[in-house]
Design a protein around this motif. Sequence first.
Motif, PDB file in Angstrom:
ATOM      1  N   TYR A 228       0.827  -1.200   0.000  1.00  0.00           N
ATOM      2  CA  TYR A 228       0.000   0.000   0.000  1.00  0.00           C
ATOM      3  C   TYR A 228       0.866   1.258   0.000  1.00  0.00           C
ATOM      4  N   THR A 229       1.983   1.201   0.704  1.00  0.00           N
ATOM      5  CA  THR A 229       2.911   2.334   0.716  1.00  0.00           C
ATOM      6  C   THR A 229       3.448   2.595  -0.688  1.00  0.00           C
ATOM      7  N   LEU A 230       3.768   1.545  -1.426  1.00  0.00           N
ATOM      8  CA  LEU A 230       4.223   1.707  -2.807  1.00  0.00           C
ATOM      9  C   LEU A 230       3.168   2.412  -3.655  1.00  0.00           C
ATOM     10  N   ALA A 231       1.914   1.988  -3.517  1.00  0.00           N
ATOM     11  CA  ALA A 231       0.831   2.562  -4.319  1.00  0.00           C
ATOM     12  C   ALA A 231       0.612   4.036  -3.977  1.00  0.00           C
ATOM     13  N   ILE A 232       0.660   4.375  -2.696  1.00  0.00           N
ATOM     14  CA  ILE A 232       0.490   5.768  -2.275  1.00  0.00           C
ATOM     15  C   ILE A 232       1.581   6.649  -2.899  1.00  0.00           C
ATOM     16  N   GLY A 233       2.808   6.186  -2.832  1.00  0.00           N
ATOM     17  CA  GLY A 233       3.910   6.974  -3.360  1.00  0.00           C
ATOM     18  C   GLY A 233       3.802   7.209  -4.852  1.00  0.00           C
ATOM     19  N   LEU A 234       3.482   6.170  -5.609  1.00  0.00           N
ATOM     20  CA  LEU A 234       3.416   6.325  -7.060  1.00  0.00           C
ATOM     21  C   LEU A 234       2.227   7.177  -7.489  1.00  0.00           C
ATOM     22  N   ALA A 235       1.108   7.084  -6.755  1.00  0.00           N
ATOM     23  CA  ALA A 235      -0.044   7.934  -7.072  1.00  0.00           C
ATOM     24  C   ALA A 235       0.316   9.407  -6.890  1.00  0.00           C
ATOM     25  N   LEU A 236       1.008   9.721  -5.806  1.00  0.00           N
ATOM     26  CA  LEU A 236       1.449  11.097  -5.589  1.00  0.00           C
ATOM     27  C   LEU A 236       2.427  11.549  -6.663  1.00  0.00           C
ATOM     28  N   ALA A 237       3.372  10.675  -7.028  1.00  0.00           N
ATOM     29  CA  ALA A 237       4.355  11.026  -8.053  1.00  0.00           C
ATOM     30  C   ALA A 237       3.685  11.380  -9.372  1.00  0.00           C
ATOM     31  N   ALA A 238       2.636  10.632  -9.738  1.00  0.00           N
ATOM     32  CA  ALA A 238       1.934  10.885 -11.004  1.00  0.00           C
ATOM     33  C   ALA A 238       1.228  12.235 -10.984  1.00  0.00           C
ATOM     34  N   VAL A 239       0.458  12.475  -9.938  1.00  0.00           N
ATOM     35  CA  VAL A 239      -0.333  13.711  -9.862  1.00  0.00           C
ATOM     36  C   VAL A 239       0.570  14.940  -9.819  1.00  0.00           C
ATOM     37  N   LEU A 240       1.660  14.848  -9.078  1.00  0.00           N
ATOM     38  CA  LEU A 240       2.508  16.013  -8.858  1.00  0.00           C
ATOM     39  C   LEU A 240       3.500  16.275  -9.990  1.00  0.00           C
ATOM     40  N   LEU A 241       3.596  15.357 -10.963  1.00  0.00           N
ATOM     41  CA  LEU A 241       4.453  15.578 -12.123  1.00  0.00           C
ATOM     42  C   LEU A 241       3.767  16.418 -13.194  1.00  0.00           C
ATOM     43  N   VAL A 242       2.458  16.325 -13.284  1.00  0.00           N
ATOM     44  CA  VAL A 242       1.708  16.979 -14.367  1.00  0.00           C
ATOM     45  C   VAL A 242       1.936  18.490 -14.447  1.00  0.00           C
ATOM     46  N   PRO A 243       2.007  19.231 -13.335  1.00  0.00           N
ATOM     47  CA  PRO A 243       2.211  20.693 -13.440  1.00  0.00           C
ATOM     48  C   PRO A 243       3.502  21.117 -14.128  1.00  0.00           C
ATOM     49  N   LEU A 244       4.416  20.194 -14.422  1.00  0.00           N
ATOM     50  CA  LEU A 244       5.637  20.560 -15.141  1.00  0.00           C
ATOM     51  C   LEU A 244       5.317  21.199 -16.487  1.00  0.00           C
ATOM     52  N   LEU A 245       4.154  20.866 -17.068  1.00  0.00           N
ATOM     53  CA  LEU A 245       3.745  21.430 -18.352  1.00  0.00           C
ATOM     54  C   LEU A 245       3.629  22.952 -18.306  1.00  0.00           C
ATOM     55  N   TRP A 246       3.307  23.470 -17.128  1.00  0.00           N
ATOM     56  CA  TRP A 246       3.078  24.908 -17.009  1.00  0.00           C
ATOM     57  C   TRP A 246       4.190  25.630 -16.245  1.00  0.00           C
ATOM     58  N   ALA A 247       5.246  24.926 -15.900  1.00  0.00           N
ATOM     59  CA  ALA A 247       6.342  25.532 -15.145  1.00  0.00           C
ATOM     60  C   ALA A 247       7.279  26.268 -16.106  1.00  0.00           C
ATOM     61  N   LYS A 248       7.455  27.573 -15.884  1.00  0.00           N
ATOM     62  CA  LYS A 248       8.232  28.398 -16.804  1.00  0.00           C
ATOM     63  C   LYS A 248       9.443  29.075 -16.163  1.00  0.00           C
ATOM     64  N   THR A 249       9.598  28.939 -14.870  1.00  0.00           N
ATOM     65  CA  THR A 249      10.740  29.546 -14.197  1.00  0.00           C
ATOM     66  C   THR A 249      11.532  28.468 -13.460  1.00  0.00           C
ATOM     67  N   ALA A 250      12.771  28.806 -13.081  1.00  0.00           N
ATOM     68  CA  ALA A 250      13.599  27.841 -12.357  1.00  0.00           C
ATOM     69  C   ALA A 250      12.932  27.430 -11.049  1.00  0.00           C
ATOM     70  N   GLY A 251      12.336  28.397 -10.353  1.00  0.00           N
ATOM     71  CA  GLY A 251      11.669  28.081  -9.091  1.00  0.00           C
ATOM     72  C   GLY A 251      10.497  27.133  -9.283  1.00  0.00           C
ATOM     73  N   MET A 252       9.707  27.369 -10.324  1.00  0.00           N
ATOM     74  CA  MET A 252       8.547  26.510 -10.584  1.00  0.00           C
ATOM     75  C   MET A 252       8.990  25.099 -10.984  1.00  0.00           C
ATOM     76  N   VAL A 253       9.977  25.018 -11.867  1.00  0.00           N
ATOM     77  CA  VAL A 253      10.474  23.703 -12.291  1.00  0.00           C
ATOM     78  C   VAL A 253      11.035  22.938 -11.096  1.00  0.00           C
ATOM     79  N   GLY A 254      11.830  23.627 -10.283  1.00  0.00           N
ATOM     80  CA  GLY A 254      12.411  22.981  -9.106  1.00  0.00           C
ATOM     81  C   GLY A 254      11.347  22.490  -8.141  1.00  0.00           C
ATOM     82  N   LEU A 255      10.285  23.284  -7.950  1.00  0.00           N
ATOM     83  CA  LEU A 255       9.208  22.884  -7.037  1.00  0.00           C
ATOM     84  C   LEU A 255       8.482  21.648  -7.543  1.00  0.00           C
ATOM     85  N   VAL A 256       8.175  21.615  -8.834  1.00  0.00           N
ATOM     86  CA  VAL A 256       7.495  20.444  -9.406  1.00  0.00           C
ATOM     87  C   VAL A 256       8.358  19.191  -9.249  1.00  0.00           C
TER      88      VAL A 256
END
Length: 409
Positions: free
Chosen positions: A284-312
């Motif tokens: 279950y821990t594996l599944a939780i981690g990968l679900a978070l990784a997927a959701v939190l990667l998507v905003p990279l499409l809209w990241a335009k600054t070094a700070g935004m890219v680093g945060l994503v």
Amino acid sequence: MSATSRYPWVLIGLLWMVAFLNAADRSILFTVMPQLKTEFGLTPTQLALLNSVFFWVYAVGAFLSGSLGDRARRSRVIIYGLLFWSMATGIVSLSTGFTMLLGLRALVAMGEATYYPTATALISDWHRPEMRGRALSLHQTAVFAGAGMGALAAGYMADALGWQAPFLIFGGIGFIVVAILFKFLRDAPAKEAAVVKSAKAPLGTVLGIPPALMLCIVFFLANGASTGVTVWAPTFVHDALGLNLGGSALVGAATIQIAGFLTVPFSGLLGDYLSRRTPIGRFYTLAIGLALAAVLLVPLLWAKTAGMVGLVLLLTSIGKGIFDGCIYAAMHDVVPPHARATAVGMMTMIGFFGAGLSPLIIAWMSGSFGLAAGMTSMAAAYVAAVAIILAMSRATRRAVVANAQFAHA
């Protein structure tokens, strides 16, 4: 506390140094790719191949060395592997073109592949099941520390001294660690030998455990996704934002590794906690981690600054860190002691084939959709891995219970 009771944690300290170098040495190339591109006139596909060939050779080597780690002295497999890949890392600095880089990169991979299957098995030999998650996750922090600090140091070395310098320096450090291991690294007590002699052949054991095979597929997807992002992130930051190699490594590599370093110990604690509540708590821990990784990667499409890219990159890597902190303990939950190095070797082989494929996929997609879109597409692999883990939950529960009964027989 006696020396024997302290040694399991001394072992973690010793292997932490080796895992740090294992990750640092392979990360040097990610950081210096812009310099290599300029000096040797390499194309994006050639740059991707330098990494893909590494992972493919590593994949085969991990499977072979995993089998060796279940038959030979695990301490010696680790020591001689470190000696080999440190020498190969130093020799990379002599490269004069793409073909030589490719061949030497393959040699580094052969040496590095000897480490993880055998090291994780040795840790589980020395640590009780209830502490195994914490021990393995603490060891795993070295991967993120090595990859992050190694990439950062390599970037500054390359800016000041040229791309060859980090290969020479890190290779030399490896020889120092080899000398330390020869003095202090020990195999587990001889009582494990009786289990090995009486049990079914390691490979046959692993192939007969469906959840172990499931973890191999999950690792293929998760490791492929994360490696694709990790390989291309420094180049993305360098080209899109105009940072130098040191700055690109800081934003595009160090952020990923800092997140993993901080998250992995929490993952070990969470996995140990959930495994006391349910036999498949680590899964279950594996599944939780990968679900978070997927959701939190998507905003990279809209990241335009070094700070935004680093945060994503930081946030998505927190999810991947939760996965990384439990993956080896989860495999050991379903595989008996005599086959653990083989199991991790097989999982690593399949996972690193994915790691070799994803940089090429991203390179291909970047031609049509841009590098950000190619990197973000890796979220789909994370989602697929979560679905597989959940679909196999019943079979996994049975395998964990059966393995626990074997261990206490």
